[in-house]
Scaffold this motif. Sequence first.
Motif, mmCIF file in Angstrom:
data_model
loop_
_atom_site.group_PDB
_atom_site.id
_atom_site.type_symbol
_atom_site.label_atom_id
_atom_site.label_comp_id
_atom_site.label_asym_id
_atom_site.label_seq_id
_atom_site.Cartn_x
_atom_site.Cartn_y
_atom_site.Cartn_z
ATOM 1 N N ALA A 250 0.811 -1.215 0.000
ATOM 2 C CA ALA A 250 0.000 0.000 0.000
ATOM 3 C C ALA A 250 0.843 1.263 0.000
ATOM 4 C CB ALA A 250 -0.941 -0.001 1.209
ATOM 5 N N PHE A 251 2.112 1.169 0.426
ATOM 6 C CA PHE A 251 2.992 2.338 0.427
ATOM 7 C C PHE A 251 3.630 2.578 -0.945
ATOM 8 C CE2 PHE A 251 2.600 1.363 4.881
ATOM 9 C CZ PHE A 251 2.657 2.587 5.515
ATOM 10 N N GLY A 252 3.427 1.666 -1.892
ATOM 11 C CA GLY A 252 4.027 1.791 -3.211
ATOM 12 C C GLY A 252 3.672 3.079 -3.940
ATOM 13 N N TRP B 149 13.362 0.160 -11.534
ATOM 14 C CA TRP B 149 14.308 0.139 -10.422
ATOM 15 C C TRP B 149 13.777 -0.676 -9.253
ATOM 16 C CZ3 TRP B 149 19.046 0.852 -11.328
ATOM 17 C CH2 TRP B 149 19.485 1.778 -12.254
ATOM 18 N N ARG B 150 12.477 -0.667 -9.053
ATOM 19 C CA ARG B 150 11.890 -1.529 -8.016
ATOM 20 C C ARG B 150 12.280 -2.978 -8.254
ATOM 21 N NH1 ARG B 150 5.385 -2.658 -6.890
ATOM 22 N NH2 ARG B 150 5.638 -4.891 -6.405
ATOM 23 N N ILE B 151 12.191 -3.417 -9.514
ATOM 24 C CA ILE B 151 12.505 -4.806 -9.860
ATOM 25 C C ILE B 151 14.009 -5.051 -9.859
ATOM 26 C CG2 ILE B 151 12.377 -6.482 -11.731
ATOM 27 C CD1 ILE B 151 9.738 -6.068 -10.310
ATOM 28 N N THR B 152 14.762 -4.152 -10.464
ATOM 29 C CA THR B 152 16.200 -4.356 -10.649
ATOM 30 C C THR B 152 16.949 -4.345 -9.321
ATOM 31 O OG1 THR B 152 16.043 -3.319 -12.831
ATOM 32 C CG2 THR B 152 18.231 -3.500 -11.863
ATOM 33 N N LEU C 51 11.120 1.418 -2.261
ATOM 34 C CA LEU C 51 10.132 0.762 -3.117
ATOM 35 C C LEU C 51 10.529 -0.681 -3.388
ATOM 36 C CD1 LEU C 51 7.533 1.314 -4.803
ATOM 37 C CD2 LEU C 51 9.033 1.873 -6.716
ATOM 38 N N ALA C 52 11.815 -0.910 -3.675
ATOM 39 C CA ALA C 52 12.297 -2.272 -3.926
ATOM 40 C C ALA C 52 12.187 -3.134 -2.681
ATOM 41 C CB ALA C 52 13.739 -2.234 -4.423
ATOM 42 N N LEU C 53 12.574 -2.557 -1.539
ATOM 43 C CA LEU C 53 12.550 -3.321 -0.291
ATOM 44 C C LEU C 53 11.124 -3.598 0.177
ATOM 45 C CD1 LEU C 53 13.996 -4.534 2.183
ATOM 46 C CD2 LEU C 53 13.992 -2.236 3.192
ATOM 47 N N GLY C 54 10.303 -2.539 0.240
ATOM 48 C CA GLY C 54 8.962 -2.701 0.788
ATOM 49 C C GLY C 54 7.996 -3.406 -0.141
ATOM 50 N N GLN D 46 5.869 -8.501 -2.221
ATOM 51 C CA GLN D 46 5.674 -9.615 -3.148
ATOM 52 C C GLN D 46 6.221 -10.927 -2.587
ATOM 53 O OE1 GLN D 46 3.944 -9.978 -5.979
ATOM 54 N NE2 GLN D 46 3.185 -7.904 -5.617
ATOM 55 N N GLY D 47 7.269 -10.851 -1.750
ATOM 56 C CA GLY D 47 7.776 -12.069 -1.139
ATOM 57 C C GLY D 47 6.721 -12.752 -0.287
ATOM 58 N N LEU D 48 6.071 -11.979 0.571
ATOM 59 C CA LEU D 48 5.004 -12.541 1.405
ATOM 60 C C LEU D 48 3.802 -12.951 0.563
ATOM 61 C CD1 LEU D 48 5.161 -10.024 4.406
ATOM 62 C CD2 LEU D 48 5.910 -12.414 4.391
#
Length: 326
Positions: free
Chosen positions: A43-45, A62-65, A241-244, A250-252
């Motif tokens: 939701a913070f994205g 960059w979120r993905i990379t 963005l990448a971490l959260g 997406q990990g969870l």
Amino acid sequence: MPVSAPARKSEQTESDRLSDRSGTNAPAPLAFAAVILANVALAFGPLLVRMADTGPVASAFWRITLAAPVLALVALIGPARPRMPGKTQAGLWGLLLIGGIAFAGDLGAWHIGIRQTTMANATLFGNSATFIFPLYGFLVARAWPSRSQGIALILAAAGAGLLMGRSYQVDPRHLVGDLLCVLAGVLYAVYFILMSRVRVAMPPMPALAWSTMASIVPLFVFAVLLGERVWPDHWSPLILLALGSQIIGQGLMIYALGLLSPLVVGLALLVQPMVATAIGWIVYGETLALPDLAGVAMVAAALVLVRRGSARAVARPDDRNDGKRI
């Protein structure tokens, strides 16, 4: 007609050995907590996308990379390492590739849509997977809802309408943004469907690592073709963005996809507009009216009902002993 005996433990297939869905004691409470926390993180994205000084698709790139090396490292040091496809796994890796491309399309379309329509419209249409993914479960996977889950679905629909209905506006100026967010929601549902099939035969971290890497090139090409600014001056929003969103969110989410029904996962997506409402109140000073609070209460009640219905379904001994996956 003779019925073959179930395979001994030593005769299990490679897919069953890799999957964390093959056990009968699936940690349903942990999976439910994971899907809720995933949606809180996701939701913070939109807030971080607006803070980034790159183009919208470039921020998705960059979120993905930035997340890909971390996810690959976690997958490599984990107990079930990602392998190159074998002769019998071409279909599995095809699902991962298509899933990664669908996710790239989802992020690209949604990030552009956020900047071309209202936040309410973007949240409403971007989370249309809330109802598309359960529909897949009903019609294709034959995961029919119980009575309490059906009530939960009705409550969720009404709550979502109240949550977004007050600020939703049909405006020709927002048409392109609205359509892009609808496309993003459809592609997100496609991603869920493909990854839920992948998770039958692959643990969460390798599945997420491979699908994430499949999203990098499409997002980069998309950003360049649109002429966006790709290289940022300030890295903090993109790292968060990448971490959260990608590593934690997406990990969870991918973990939960292997253990929960499409209905539960779909309704849990409504946590995002609930959290987004709170973010708007805290960050932007957006006041909450009675319909907003009522919508939050109805969505929360729907999540409680769908959780209770799922727990009863998992606990039935006849489902555990008939050799079928729940």
